[in-house]
Scaffold this motif. Structure first.
Motif, PDB file in Angstrom:
ATOM      1  N   SER A  52      67.292  59.038 -42.880  1.00 51.44           N
ATOM      2  CA  SER A  52      66.821  57.563 -42.116  1.00 51.44           C
ATOM      3  C   SER A  52      65.932  57.140 -43.196  1.00 51.44           C
ATOM      4  O   SER A  52      65.975  55.827 -43.336  1.00 51.44           O
ATOM      5  N   ASN A 112      66.511  53.287 -44.521  1.00 48.45           N
ATOM      6  CA  ASN A 112      65.622  52.202 -43.901  1.00 48.45           C
ATOM      7  C   ASN A 112      65.054  51.385 -45.101  1.00 48.45           C
ATOM      8  O   ASN A 112      64.566  50.219 -45.078  1.00 48.45           O
ATOM      9  N   ARG A 113      64.969  52.242 -46.437  1.00 54.09           N
ATOM     10  CA  ARG A 113      64.531  51.610 -47.640  1.00 54.09           C
ATOM     11  C   ARG A 113      65.717  51.232 -48.570  1.00 54.09           C
ATOM     12  O   ARG A 113      65.677  51.038 -49.865  1.00 54.09           O
TER      13      ARG A 113
END
Length: 458
Positions: free
Chosen positions: A5, A9-10
């Motif tokens: 994740s 997410n980045r």
């Protein structure tokens, strides 16, 4: 910690993070040539990016992914190893799994190469091979070839035949002598003094995909025997089926004294390499209990790398990938060579198996010659990008330029490809070649845009 994740997410920050903390110049290169994609997953011969595009990988991590990306068997083996809580890297003990991989490597290695030292990379394998040769012979000179690439650490760089990598690093290791590749007379002259520890060579040179004449490596073997010089084969890229044989030297039935391997050995999961040599040479290096650490490292025999190596060798053999590389490689070579007579800037197609170089050269027609000279005046390395950029942008195929100032495009697809993927590449290359041979045309416009982006990012 949910690492999956976190990365997801980045993901959009990837290029900013690399620009800030790792290598901003490489970020600029990728942006200029249009290779700046955020890849989210990969499987077999394909990469998938954040925009949902499917990219055919004809680069294979510079030859790392011979068995394809994320092979399920190797992944399964690594999960099993982690779940077993292995007694990894005790150091003052022996790893059982490293002995098994050493046994498996000597079983597929040519001739009587029956002793193994494990490393973490191709450059480290080359460094180890050079040390073994110097210690075993008590000589210090090493002969290497022009255009050779053996790695970028200082010892490996000393036998690197590419000026652009050696700049700003000299003086390098003393006693390194360069000779032309594929020139037995020059090699004989270099060895004639009887004071050379080793002749190191790539059976097929990675920078440019230069294939030797059939008499070169057998002749080099005879010269090394005559002058007491050890023969080091750098199979870091050519090994493990890449050229349609388990090792490229097998094409010429040549048995080196020492062989350096890496890249494809772990299936791309864990850094790994090895020096495979004759027991008599190994015994001259590790010749007493006091010298049991005459050469060593910390991570070389780590259990995950060893397990991945065993699994990868199993995949290569059980899925007959070496044979597939030979068959699909012949199909690709024939399809590409058929284009030479129809496209005047495509001068030669060379290679073995799935290691192929497309050599471009100055055309005869006046309009194309004008474009050719203009591009080379702008940058000696620019023309190859006229091929690789539209292959990526229009056809979603990842390839590479084979070396500085060579006008050579190189393909190193995973050995898992079949004729369907080969046809995708052949059809894409047909389209790109048609564009390149129209001046002015789309390919030349792309090159002009790249030049402008380069100036703007300077």
């Amino acid at each position: 910690m949910d690492i999956v994740s976190l990365v997801k997410n980045r993901l959009e920050e990837t290029y900013d993070l690399h620009r800030r903390y790792i290598n901003p110049q490489f970020v600029r290169v990728l942006e200029v040539i249009g290779f700046n994609r955020n890849y989210t997953s990969s499987k077999g011969a394909y990469l998938y990016d954040a925009d949902g595009r499917k990219v055919l990988d004809f680069l294979a991590g510079f030859g790392v992914f011979n068995i394809g990306r994320n092979h399920p068997l190797v992944a399964k083996v690594l999960h099993e190893m982690l779940d077993a809580d292995p007694p990894n890297m005790v150091q003052m003990d022996l790893g059982g799994i490293s002995g098994l991989l050493a046994e498996a490597l000597t079983a597929v290695a040519p001739g009587d190469l029956d002793a193994v030292f494990f490393t973490n990379s191709g450059a480290e394998s080359v460094e180890g091979a050079l040390k073994f040769a110097r210690q075993a012979t008590r000589r210090h000179k090493v002969v290497h070839c022009a255009h050779a690439f053996h790695g970028l650490t200082l010892g490996a760089l000393s036998v690197n035949g590419n000026r652009e990598f050696r700049d700003r690093n000299e003086p390098l290791l003393p006693g390194c002598i360069q000779v032309p590749f594929n020139d037995l007379d020059a090699l004989e002259q270099a060895l004639a003094g009887g004071d050379v520890a080793a002749f190191i060579f790539e059976p097929i040179q990675g920078k440019g995909v230069f294939v030797p004449d059939d008499d070169y490596l057998p002749g080099a073997r005879a010269l090394c025997d005559r002058f007491g010089t050890l023969m080091i084969a750098d199979e870091v890229q050519t090994g493990f089926g890449r050229t349609g044989k388990m090792f490229a030297v097998d094409h010429w039935n040549v048995v080196p004294d020492i062989m350096a391997v890496s890249k494809a050995l772990s299936g791309g999961f864990v850094p790994i390499g090895a020096v495979i040599t004759k027991r008599a040479i190994h015994a001259r290096v590790f010749d007493s209990m006091e010298r049991c650490f005459a050469h060593s490292n910390t991570f070389g025999q780590n259990d995950l790398a060893m397990a991945a190596g065993l699994a990868t060798l199993h995949v290569l053999q059980s899925e007959a990938l070496v044979e597939r590389a030979a068959e699909v490689g012949d199909y690709l070579l024939a399809g590409l060579r058929e284009k030479i007579g129809r496209y005047e800037m495509l001068h030669e197609v060379r290679g073995r198996g799935l290691m192929i170089g497309l050599q471009f050269g100055e055309p005869k027609s006046l309009s194309l010659k004008t474009g050719w000279k203009l591009v080379h005046k702008m940058n000696a390395d620019l023309f190859g990008q006229m091929i690789t950029m539209p292959l990526m942008e229009k056809h979603h195929i990842l390839s590479q330029v084979a070396g500085h100032g060579l006008d050579t495009v190189k393909i190193l697809p995973p050995l898992v490809i079949d004729r369907e993927e080969a046809d995708l590449f052949l059809n894409a290359m047909e389209d790109v070649l048609q564009d390149v041979h129209r001046f002015p045309g789309a390919a030349w416009s792309t090159t002009k845009k790249m030049a402008v982006r380069t100036l703007q990012s300077a």
